[in-house]
Design an enzyme around this catalytic site. Sequence first.
Site, mmCIF file in Angstrom:
data_model
loop_
_atom_site.group_PDB
_atom_site.id
_atom_site.type_symbol
_atom_site.label_atom_id
_atom_site.label_comp_id
_atom_site.label_asym_id
_atom_site.label_seq_id
_atom_site.Cartn_x
_atom_site.Cartn_y
_atom_site.Cartn_z
ATOM 1 N N TYR A 51 0.879 -1.296 -0.001
ATOM 2 C CA TYR A 51 0.177 -0.004 -0.091
ATOM 3 C C TYR A 51 0.948 1.185 0.039
ATOM 4 O O TYR A 51 0.538 2.393 -0.724
ATOM 5 C CB TYR A 51 -0.965 -0.033 1.382
ATOM 6 N N GLN A 155 -1.791 18.734 5.399
ATOM 7 C CA GLN A 155 -1.922 18.225 4.356
ATOM 8 C C GLN A 155 -3.419 17.955 3.722
ATOM 9 O O GLN A 155 -4.213 17.298 4.390
ATOM 10 C CB GLN A 155 -1.154 17.205 3.476
ATOM 11 N N THR A 183 -3.110 18.914 -1.832
ATOM 12 C CA THR A 183 -2.561 17.983 -2.833
ATOM 13 C C THR A 183 -3.296 18.142 -4.143
ATOM 14 O O THR A 183 -4.629 17.795 -3.962
ATOM 15 C CB THR A 183 -2.656 16.529 -2.318
ATOM 16 N N ARG A 192 -3.603 1.405 -9.256
ATOM 17 C CA ARG A 192 -2.682 0.709 -8.567
ATOM 18 C C ARG A 192 -2.868 -0.910 -8.531
ATOM 19 O O ARG A 192 -3.737 -1.482 -7.778
ATOM 20 C CB ARG A 192 -2.589 1.097 -7.054
ATOM 21 N N HIS A 315 3.579 12.348 -6.788
ATOM 22 C CA HIS A 315 3.118 11.488 -5.637
ATOM 23 C C HIS A 315 3.935 10.237 -5.465
ATOM 24 O O HIS A 315 3.325 9.144 -5.418
ATOM 25 C CB HIS A 315 1.623 11.220 -5.846
ATOM 26 N N GLY A 355 11.216 10.382 -4.595
ATOM 27 C CA GLY A 355 12.441 9.947 -5.118
ATOM 28 C C GLY A 355 13.725 10.046 -4.231
ATOM 29 O O GLY A 355 14.893 9.512 -4.630
ATOM 30 N N ILE A 356 13.426 11.181 -3.342
ATOM 31 C CA ILE A 356 14.807 11.413 -2.362
ATOM 32 C C ILE A 356 15.075 9.992 -1.597
ATOM 33 O O ILE A 356 14.376 9.574 -0.957
ATOM 34 C CB ILE A 356 14.571 12.313 -1.490
ATOM 35 N N ARG A 377 8.861 7.537 1.665
ATOM 36 C CA ARG A 377 8.825 6.290 2.089
ATOM 37 C C ARG A 377 10.120 5.858 3.040
ATOM 38 O O ARG A 377 9.971 4.884 3.732
ATOM 39 C CB ARG A 377 9.028 5.305 0.737
#
Length: 431
Positions: A51, A155, A183, A192, A315, A355-356, A377
Site C-alpha cells: 500500500y 496536507q 494535494t 494501482r 506522488h 524519489g529522495i 517512504r
Amino acid sequence: MNNNPTNPWADYMISVYKGRKGAQPLGTVVFEEIEAKAKEKLESTPGAFMYAGGSAGKSSTYRANLQAFEKYRIIPRMLVNATVRNLETTIFGVKHSGPIFIAPIGVQGIFAADAEFAPARAGKNLRVPYIMSTASSRSIEDAAAENGDGHRWYQLYWPATNEVLLSLLGRAKANGFTALVVTLDTMALGWRPHDLELSYIPFGHGVGVQVGTSDPVFMKRYGRDPIASPRTKFPYDAVEIDKLIVDGDAAARDAAFLGMEWLKECNSGLFRSWEDLRFIRENWDGKLVLKGIQSVSDAEKALDYGVDGFIVSNHGGRQVDGAIASLDALARIMRSDVIKSAQADGRLTVLFDSGIRTGPDIFKAIALGAQAVLLGRPWLYGSIIAGQEGVEQVIRSILADLDVTLGLSGFTSLDEIRGKANEILVKESDL
C-alpha cells in the site's frame, strides 16, 4: 577523526563508527535494506507493505524518479575550507535543522501501532517540520499534541463539500498547523494493480478516516458526535474485518459505512479548477502550498492565485504511470524566468518531492533550485521497523549523508549550491 565537532550530523556519523554496532535501531543505513526489513515486518498482513511501497501501473514513474537522479553528477571542488558546515534551512521565516520535511503519508495505522504519532514526535525532536495527511488514522488534535512545540503543516485532500473543508481548515488552524498543503494530483485514486488484486482499501474498513470520524461537521451529517482521540487496531487484518462484516458485526459494519462515506468526501473523483482554489485562499490565512505541480505552465499559473509555494511532485509514482520524473519536472520548472524571479524576491517557495533516498539526492534537488525536500517512504519504513526511533535514524542518516556530501564537494552551506546546477552538476549525457 571528527573535524567538525559542532555539527550534529557529522557527530552522528562519528557516533555510529564509535558505537561498533552499526546504525541503530535499524541496523543499516542502506535504503534497500531498510525497505526489505520493513517488508518482512509486515509479511503477515497481506497488502499492507505494498500500500505504501507500490505505485501506479507498471511502476515506471517510480523507477523514473530514481533514475533521474543518476543522470546528474556532482562536480566537487577541492582545497575549500568546508570544516564548518551548516544545513539549517529557513522556510516561510521558520528556521529548521535541515532541508527536510516529513512528507504526508496516510493510513499509517496499517503500518505501525504508533501510526502518525511516530513521525510527529520525531519531527519535534529533530526540529524537522512534520506534514500531516488528511488520510491519517489519528485526529488532527492528537497528532498536533504529539508534535507539541514542533513545526507542522496540514496536507489537505480536497473535500467534496465546503462545509467539511471549512471545518478541517478551522481545526488545522486551531491546532497550530501553519501552512496548508493542497494535494492536486489525487482527485481520484490512481490505478494501482497491487491494491486492486487484493481489493485492498483500508478506508473501506474505517482505517485512515480518523480525521473524518473526529470531525464535528462530517459526523453531524449522520447524527453522530465526533469521536475524540480515535484509535485503530494494529495489526490491520483486512480478511478478519471482512469476515466480521459478513457475520453482521455492528461495530465493523459501522466503521465500514463511515469509512466509505469519508472516502466519498475526500477522494470523491471531483476534479477541481484553478478558480475553485480561490475559495481555499479566501478561507485560509496561513501559507498556502500546492502539492503535485509538474508542468511549467501550472507553476507559473500558481502565482496568479495567491499561492505562497508549491511542491514539485508526482506522488512518488503512485498516481500516473509513465509520467515525467519529478526531478526532471523540477529542472524544467526552474528554467522559467517567471519562477526564478518570484523565488528570488521571496514571493514563491519551491519544494521538491518524489524519489529522495540519499544525501546526494537532496544535494542535486537543491542545486536544481528546490529550497527543501519532502522525504516519504524512507522514514515510513523506519517507522514500520522501529517506530519513532526508526524515523529519527533515517532522518539523521540522510542529513549526515547530505552534510558530508556538501563538505566533500567543497561547500559550507546549502545557499552556496541552491540553483547553481549549471556550475556544480553535469548530466551524464554531456560527459
